[in-house]
Design an enzyme around this catalytic site. Structure first.
Site, PDB file in Angstrom:
ATOM      1  N   GLN A 155       0.880  -1.208   0.063  1.00 11.63           N
ATOM      2  CA  GLN A 155       0.152   0.091  -0.112  1.00 11.63           C
ATOM      3  C   GLN A 155       1.070   1.332  -0.036  1.00 11.63           C
ATOM      4  O   GLN A 155       0.167   2.503  -0.057  1.00 11.63           O
ATOM      5  CB  GLN A 155      -0.902  -0.168   1.327  1.00 11.63           C
ATOM      6  CG  GLN A 155      -1.796  -1.242   1.224  1.00 11.63           C
ATOM      7  CD  GLN A 155      -2.724  -1.199   2.473  1.00 11.63           C
ATOM      8  OE1 GLN A 155      -2.360  -0.571   3.580  1.00 11.63           O
ATOM      9  NE2 GLN A 155      -3.600  -2.224   2.833  1.00 11.63           N
TER      10      GLN A 155
ATOM     11  N   HIS B 152      -0.772  -0.345   5.906  1.00 10.15           N
ATOM     12  CA  HIS B 152      -1.074   0.643   6.781  1.00 10.15           C
ATOM     13  C   HIS B 152      -0.105   1.659   7.058  1.00 10.15           C
ATOM     14  O   HIS B 152       0.620   1.991   8.073  1.00 10.15           O
ATOM     15  CB  HIS B 152      -1.297   0.037   8.128  1.00 10.15           C
ATOM     16  CG  HIS B 152      -2.386  -0.833   8.122  1.00 10.15           C
ATOM     17  ND1 HIS B 152      -3.028  -1.594   9.012  1.00 10.15           N
ATOM     18  CD2 HIS B 152      -3.308  -1.332   6.886  1.00 10.15           C
ATOM     19  CE1 HIS B 152      -4.131  -2.329   8.815  1.00 10.15           C
ATOM     20  NE2 HIS B 152      -4.200  -2.302   7.660  1.00 10.15           N
TER      21      HIS B 152
ATOM     22  N   GLU C 172     -13.944   4.449  11.481  1.00  8.17           N
ATOM     23  CA  GLU C 172     -14.230   5.521  12.248  1.00  8.17           C
ATOM     24  C   GLU C 172     -13.951   6.876  12.019  1.00  8.17           C
ATOM     25  O   GLU C 172     -12.951   7.261  11.103  1.00  8.17           O
ATOM     26  CB  GLU C 172     -13.333   5.134  13.670  1.00  8.17           C
ATOM     27  CG  GLU C 172     -13.550   4.025  14.492  1.00  8.17           C
ATOM     28  CD  GLU C 172     -12.596   4.016  15.369  1.00  8.17           C
ATOM     29  OE1 GLU C 172     -12.681   2.899  16.109  1.00  8.17           O
ATOM     30  OE2 GLU C 172     -11.771   5.030  15.878  1.00  8.17           O
TER      31      GLU C 172
ATOM     32  N   TYR D 183      -7.154   6.664  21.048  1.00 15.62           N
ATOM     33  CA  TYR D 183      -8.330   6.272  20.428  1.00 15.62           C
ATOM     34  C   TYR D 183      -8.683   4.797  20.374  1.00 15.62           C
ATOM     35  O   TYR D 183      -9.581   4.243  19.626  1.00 15.62           O
ATOM     36  CB  TYR D 183      -8.473   6.927  18.986  1.00 15.62           C
ATOM     37  CG  TYR D 183      -8.340   8.614  19.172  1.00 15.62           C
ATOM     38  CD1 TYR D 183      -9.786   8.999  19.005  1.00 15.62           C
ATOM     39  CD2 TYR D 183      -7.315   9.218  19.613  1.00 15.62           C
ATOM     40  CE1 TYR D 183      -9.883  10.553  19.397  1.00 15.62           C
ATOM     41  CE2 TYR D 183      -7.218  10.617  19.524  1.00 15.62           C
ATOM     42  CZ  TYR D 183      -8.624  11.342  19.533  1.00 15.62           C
ATOM     43  OH  TYR D 183      -8.623  12.730  19.637  1.00 15.62           O
TER      44      TYR D 183
ATOM     45  N   TYR E 167     -10.802 -10.625  10.267  1.00 14.45           N
ATOM     46  CA  TYR E 167     -11.306 -10.697   8.794  1.00 14.45           C
ATOM     47  C   TYR E 167     -11.793 -12.204   8.792  1.00 14.45           C
ATOM     48  O   TYR E 167     -10.772 -13.146   9.210  1.00 14.45           O
ATOM     49  CB  TYR E 167     -10.263 -10.473   7.910  1.00 14.45           C
ATOM     50  CG  TYR E 167     -10.107  -8.895   7.839  1.00 14.45           C
ATOM     51  CD1 TYR E 167     -10.874  -8.237   6.834  1.00 14.45           C
ATOM     52  CD2 TYR E 167      -8.826  -8.171   8.086  1.00 14.45           C
ATOM     53  CE1 TYR E 167     -10.699  -6.793   6.542  1.00 14.45           C
ATOM     54  CE2 TYR E 167      -8.870  -6.753   7.722  1.00 14.45           C
ATOM     55  CZ  TYR E 167      -9.755  -6.103   7.046  1.00 14.45           C
ATOM     56  OH  TYR E 167      -9.559  -4.854   6.943  1.00 14.45           O
TER      57      TYR E 167
END
Length: 384
Positions: free
Chosen positions: A99, A161, A254, A264, A275
């Site tokens: 990614q 990520h 979120e 958080y 998953y």
């Protein structure tokens, strides 16, 4: 005989058309506009501006006109006068890893005088790869005076990520959103940048009032902790607070309002599950001392890109939050009452592609990037 038969047939057809017209079944009025998109408060159309972008990721509007666009494989280009420039020279080495690649792009608040461009990217180095932020001076088709003002530590070899969005606040501080790099526990580690919002001066210095700057064992750049993978960020136009959104696992995307020193919760609390197998992650959805999101999605929409709409082209959307989504290829409009989401609308589903970024342009139109091998830049305009 054949001539009379043909004339009779023609007469029958004309007569039938006349009857249909009189009955109201035939109309000379124009049909629906091609590409018309109906929403609850505005009808609009999407205008393709450019194609041939390879996985475009972020954009920034130049004051002299034109749009800077990043492509994940490691190219930065300018769209101007209805065409894309050749890639801008002067970028550092960029790792195209999973990614990762060239990610967001932003302009210094005084760009008109200093010409400084900021960009986040996957940087190779000792230990693997990590999100870094560079800045350089834009001179035509060249970046000069390159500096790397932030490097995620530690690096790792996963391809997941990286985050990341870049936002300047009203005081000129730079915020960088980061992911947990696919390692959940890193988001709760004080000596790890992963899973945090980073707050810096524009030159990379750590602000003296950052919440953890004097705390032993903590990274001073950290502004908060407990995030999974933030790929949307925008300043609230009235409060000046930073709002972000992040990908949950299976469910649990979120939206959060970022406040200094807050936790958080990821992966201790989440509205998502593992998953495939659907098993619980962490300790549930709530825990004292951990911040609840102001909004979440179950099932996931895979959000990316976010903007508060303030323009005059869509007056009934003023103050609304627009969120791009990769899953189902749609745009989400959220109506707000203070810091509460009171209504949600989804549109553009499967019409353009995976929406990676959404921005309001200086002209009040809405601009979208689609994350595809043959990605595009689109403008949303009122249909009328």
């Amino acid at each position: 005989m054949r001539f009379r038969t043909a004339c009779s047939l023609l007469g029958c057809l004309l007569g039938a058309a006349l009857i249909i017209s009189l009955l109201g079944g035939f109309s000379a009025s124009p049909g629906p506009e091609p590409g018309l998109i109906h929403t609850e408060k505005h009808d609009l159309r999407s205008v393709p501006l450019a194609r041939g972008l390879e996985h475009p990721w972020g954009m920034a509007f130049l004051p002299e006109g034109g749009i800077l666009i990043s492509e994940r494989p490691g190219r930065l280009r300018i769209f101007q006068n209805n065409q894309l420039s050749q890639p801008i020279a002067g970028l550092p080495e960029i790792a195209r890893q999973g990614q990762g690649g060239l990610l967001d792009v932003a302009l210094h608040p005084q760009f008109s005088s200093n010409r400084l461009v900021y960009f986040s990217f996957a940087e190779p180095g000792s230990g693997g790869f990590g999100t870094a932020v560079g800045r350089a001076r834009l001179d035509g088709q060249q970046l000069n005076d390159l500096e790397i003002i932030f490097r995620m530590e530690p690096k790792s070899t996963t391809g997941r990520h990286f985050g990341s969005r870049l936002v300047f606040d009203q005081q000129g501080y730079l915020y960088i959103t980061l992911g947990d790099r696919g390692d959940q526990q890193r988001a709760q580690q004080p000596d790890d940048h992963a899973g945090s919002v980073i707050r810096l001066h524009a030159d990379g210095r750590i602000p003296a009032d950052n919440p953890f700057v004097d705390r032993p064992g903590w990274k001073g750049e950290k502004y908060d902790l407990g995030h999974r993978n933030m790929q949307g960020a925008a300043l609230h136009p009235q409060t000046g607070e930073l709002w972000t959104h992040e990908h949950g696992p299976q469910g649990g995307d979120e939206i959060n309002i970022i406040r200094p020193g807050s936790n958080y919760g990821w992966p201790v609390i989440t509205y998502g599950v593992n998953y495939g197998i659907g098993t619980k992650i962490g300790e549930g959805t709530h825990k004292p001392g951990l911040v609840q999101p102001i909004h979440y999605w179950v099932p996931s929409i895979a959000p990316s890109g976010m903007t508060f709409y303030q323009g005059d082209k869509f007056p009934h959307w003023q103050g609304n939050l627009l969120v791009g989504a990769l899953k189902d290829q749609l745009l989400v409009r959220l109506e707000l009452d203070g810091d509460k989401v009171v209504a949600e609308e989804r549109f553009l589903q499967n019409k353009l592609g995976r929406i990676r970024d959404v921005r309001e342009g200086p002209d009040g139109y809405i601009y979208l990037l689609t994350d595809e091998a043959d990605g595009g830049l689109y403008r949303l305009e009122p249909a009328s």
